[in-house]
Write an enzyme that holds these catalytic residues in place. Structure first.
Site, PDB file in Angstrom:
ATOM      1  N   ASP A  44       0.826  -1.225   0.000  1.00  0.00           N
ATOM      2  CA  ASP A  44       0.000   0.000   0.000  1.00  0.00           C
ATOM      3  C   ASP A  44       0.851   1.262   0.000  1.00  0.00           C
ATOM      4  O   ASP A  44       0.792   2.080   0.927  1.00  0.00           O
ATOM      5  CB  ASP A  44      -0.947   0.003   1.207  1.00  0.00           C
ATOM      6  CG  ASP A  44      -1.797  -1.250   1.273  1.00  0.00           C
ATOM      7  OD1 ASP A  44      -2.217  -1.741   0.217  1.00  0.00           O
ATOM      8  OD2 ASP A  44      -2.039  -1.747   2.385  1.00  0.00           O
ATOM      9  N   GLU A 218     -12.909  -0.918  -6.947  1.00  0.00           N
ATOM     10  CA  GLU A 218     -12.839  -1.854  -5.821  1.00  0.00           C
ATOM     11  C   GLU A 218     -12.435  -1.143  -4.534  1.00  0.00           C
ATOM     12  O   GLU A 218     -13.132  -1.211  -3.535  1.00  0.00           O
ATOM     13  CB  GLU A 218     -11.844  -2.979  -6.125  1.00  0.00           C
ATOM     14  CG  GLU A 218     -11.743  -4.045  -5.031  1.00  0.00           C
ATOM     15  CD  GLU A 218     -12.974  -4.927  -4.959  1.00  0.00           C
ATOM     16  OE1 GLU A 218     -13.206  -5.515  -3.880  1.00  0.00           O
ATOM     17  OE2 GLU A 218     -13.695  -5.043  -5.958  1.00  0.00           O
ATOM     18  N   GLU A 339      21.375   1.608   6.438  1.00  0.00           N
ATOM     19  CA  GLU A 339      20.065   1.148   5.983  1.00  0.00           C
ATOM     20  C   GLU A 339      19.565   1.908   4.759  1.00  0.00           C
ATOM     21  O   GLU A 339      18.378   1.878   4.435  1.00  0.00           O
ATOM     22  CB  GLU A 339      19.044   1.222   7.115  1.00  0.00           C
ATOM     23  CG  GLU A 339      18.750   2.610   7.654  1.00  0.00           C
ATOM     24  CD  GLU A 339      19.695   3.088   8.731  1.00  0.00           C
ATOM     25  OE1 GLU A 339      19.384   4.099   9.390  1.00  0.00           O
ATOM     26  OE2 GLU A 339      20.765   2.455   8.914  1.00  0.00           O
TER      27      GLU A 339
END
Length: 508
Positions: A44, A218, A339
């Site tokens: 998402d 949807e 990271e």
């Protein structure tokens, strides 16, 4: 990414689908640049451009999920669309005292000097899905509950927020319907009542075989404006979903269905769109199930660059493993977070006692790729902030491949703890020009060490302050001191930061 597996049922109407997916991978094998997050499962995507960076807000699918088991949201950022910095989880279901579960698809926007993150969660009192609002002064959080209750609740999901040129903000959401409200300038209240947008076949396309859902709409709307035209890009026709879109002359319609943006592809039966313009290009974010063990409940966010057609229509965009091209290059002569990753094999991230995140769970043969590193006339040394509760290991620096040209090797000692930090430095030879940089980690068995950040120096840049890239970590004004000047070993670091985060064991 450690090895995972999952079973796929469906969402919305809860269509049950059974598919067992078990994928293995060869340690040390280079992975494609898409999906863009490879250390955990993400879903998402909601991108936001702010101050020259793209901040990417996602959900987090838990390992081994057999439903949409999501407890937190995550944030990532990039200045070049390929190297993404992990900012951890600045907001969880527990952020909302009135919520009980389901950290599902939301979107963050910037207004009035603050960042507002609109998310669906399950309201404990009613058992319905409701829309909450998190707020922060920084794009990377932490976020707090802005109002202490749902902003709106009608059992439907997937909020998106659009601020029009005249300053009016709109909140849209819905599955199976499509709703909107006009937000007030404070962004945490609204005027009037929720209004349902008519789902007509002319506006949202024709679905066949489902009389209760006659249109293609949807869930997962993403609303924006371009050249005076309003776009509503959405997940269409479960299950499996594709991405369609409609346009309108105004923010509330009337909508006209325009066709497919991304066909049904990949191994996830859902998809979710996010579209931005950044640095002169247009980008489409989505999710699939492309990582090892991936599928409908263990998804991964990816991105493609695209160009609008001359008439403003969106071309058909297909999923790729290459993703978007790099914008510019990465500067190795400022402090970079460990990271910050374009690709990886085997590693994970965790909160660091020195702030932000660190790379951990490093085992022999694991690696990280950083793309498009501009060494220029040449680096002479490499420094990294490291910690190890075992006997440490080595960081090998390779160019253009995990087994490419070796330009340096740093030895990492045992430091007495996974959050007991020290700084190590080693010489570098042959790192000139622009290359993909591979950190290859070697050593004995089991977990070797953690890495918090790294930095190269050149012949004219030896010594100096390590903390030259602070706004990448916090999203605002950077860090306090940690590490001091460049030296072969600098002890200490995180002891004054409070207790180290708990170390857990994640199976490969």
């Amino acid at each position: 990414m450690k090895l995972r597996f999952e079973v796929l049922p469906g969402r919305g109407a809860l269509v049950i689908m059974a598919l067992l997916c078990l994928v293995t991978m060869i340690p040390g094998t280079a992975r494609a640049d898409n999906p863009i997050v490879q250390t955990i499962y993400t879903a998402d995507p909601a991108p936001l451009v702010h101050n020259g960076r793209v901040y990417l807000y996602t959900g987090h699918d838990e390992d081994g999920s057999t439903y949409f088991t999501m407890k937190e949201w995550r944030v990532w950022s990039s200045a070049d669309m390929v190297n993404w910095t992990d900012h951890g989880s600045p907001m969880k279901v527990a952020t909302f005292s009135w919520a009980s579960a389901d950290a599902w698809a939301g979107q963050a926007v910037y207004r009035n000097g603050k960042f507002y993150w609109y998310v669906p969660v399950k309201d404990r009192a009613s058992g319905q899905m409701a829309i909450g609002v998190g707020v922060s002064n920084s794009p990377t959080g932490p976020f707090t509950d802005a109002i202490g209750r749902p902003l709106v609740r009608n059992g439907e999901i997937d909020p998106t927020v659009f601020i029009d040129d005249n300053g009016q903000a709109y909140l849209y959401w819905g599955n199976p319907n499509l709703w909107y409200v006009r937000l007030n300038p404070d962004m945490i209240s609204y005027s009037g009542s929720p209004t349902q947008i008519p789902l007509t076949t002319a506006g949202f396309g024709t679905r066949t075989g489902n009389t209760s859902r006659p249109t293609l709409y949807e869930e997962g709307p993403w609303v924006y404006k371009r050249n005076g035209l309003y776009y509503n890009v959405f997940a269409a026709k479960c299950c499996s979903e594709f991405i369609g879109y409609s346009t309108a002359p105004g923010p509330t319609g009337p909508w006209t269905y325009r066709g497919t943006v991304m066909p049904t592809q990949g191994s996830s039966f859902t998809n979710h769109p996010g579209i931005i313009d950044f640095n002169g290009g247009s980008y489409f974010f989505y999710h699939n199930g492309a990582l090892p063990g991936g599928g409908g409940f263990t998804r991964s966010v990816a991105v493609e660059k695209f160009t609008y057609n001359a008439d403003g229509t969106i071309p058909t965009i297909n999923m790729t493993t290459t993703g978007a091209p790099q914008v510019g290059t990465l500067n190795p002569y400022v402090r970079q977070e460990a990271e910050t990753i374009a690709g990886e094999s085997g590693v994970e991230t965790e909160p660091s006692s020195e702030g932000g995140m660190n790379v951990g769970w490093i085992e022999n043969g694991d690696h990280i790729k950083v793309k498009g590193v501009a060494f220029g006339s040449g680096a002479t040394s490499f420094t990294a902030r490291v910690a190890s509760a075992t006997s440490g290991g080595r960081i090998e620096l390779h160019l253009d491949g995990v087994n490419g040209t070796l330009v340096g090797t740093c030895t990492v000692p045992g430091t007495g703890g996974w959050q007991t930090w020290t700084t190590v430095t080693c010489p570098v030879n042959g790192a000139t020009g622009t290359h993909d940089l591979y950190f290859k980690y070697t050593g004995g068995s089991g977990n070797l060490f953690n890495v918090n950040w790294w930095q190269f120096t050149g012949g004219t840049a030896a010594g100096g302050n390590l903390l030259t890239n602070g706004d990448m970590e916090s999203g605002t004004t950077g860090w306090g001191a940690s590490g001091g000047a460049l030296s072969s070993v600098t002890g200490g670091g995180g002891a004054a930061q409070g207790p180290a985060p708990a170390r857990t064991s994640i199976p490969r």
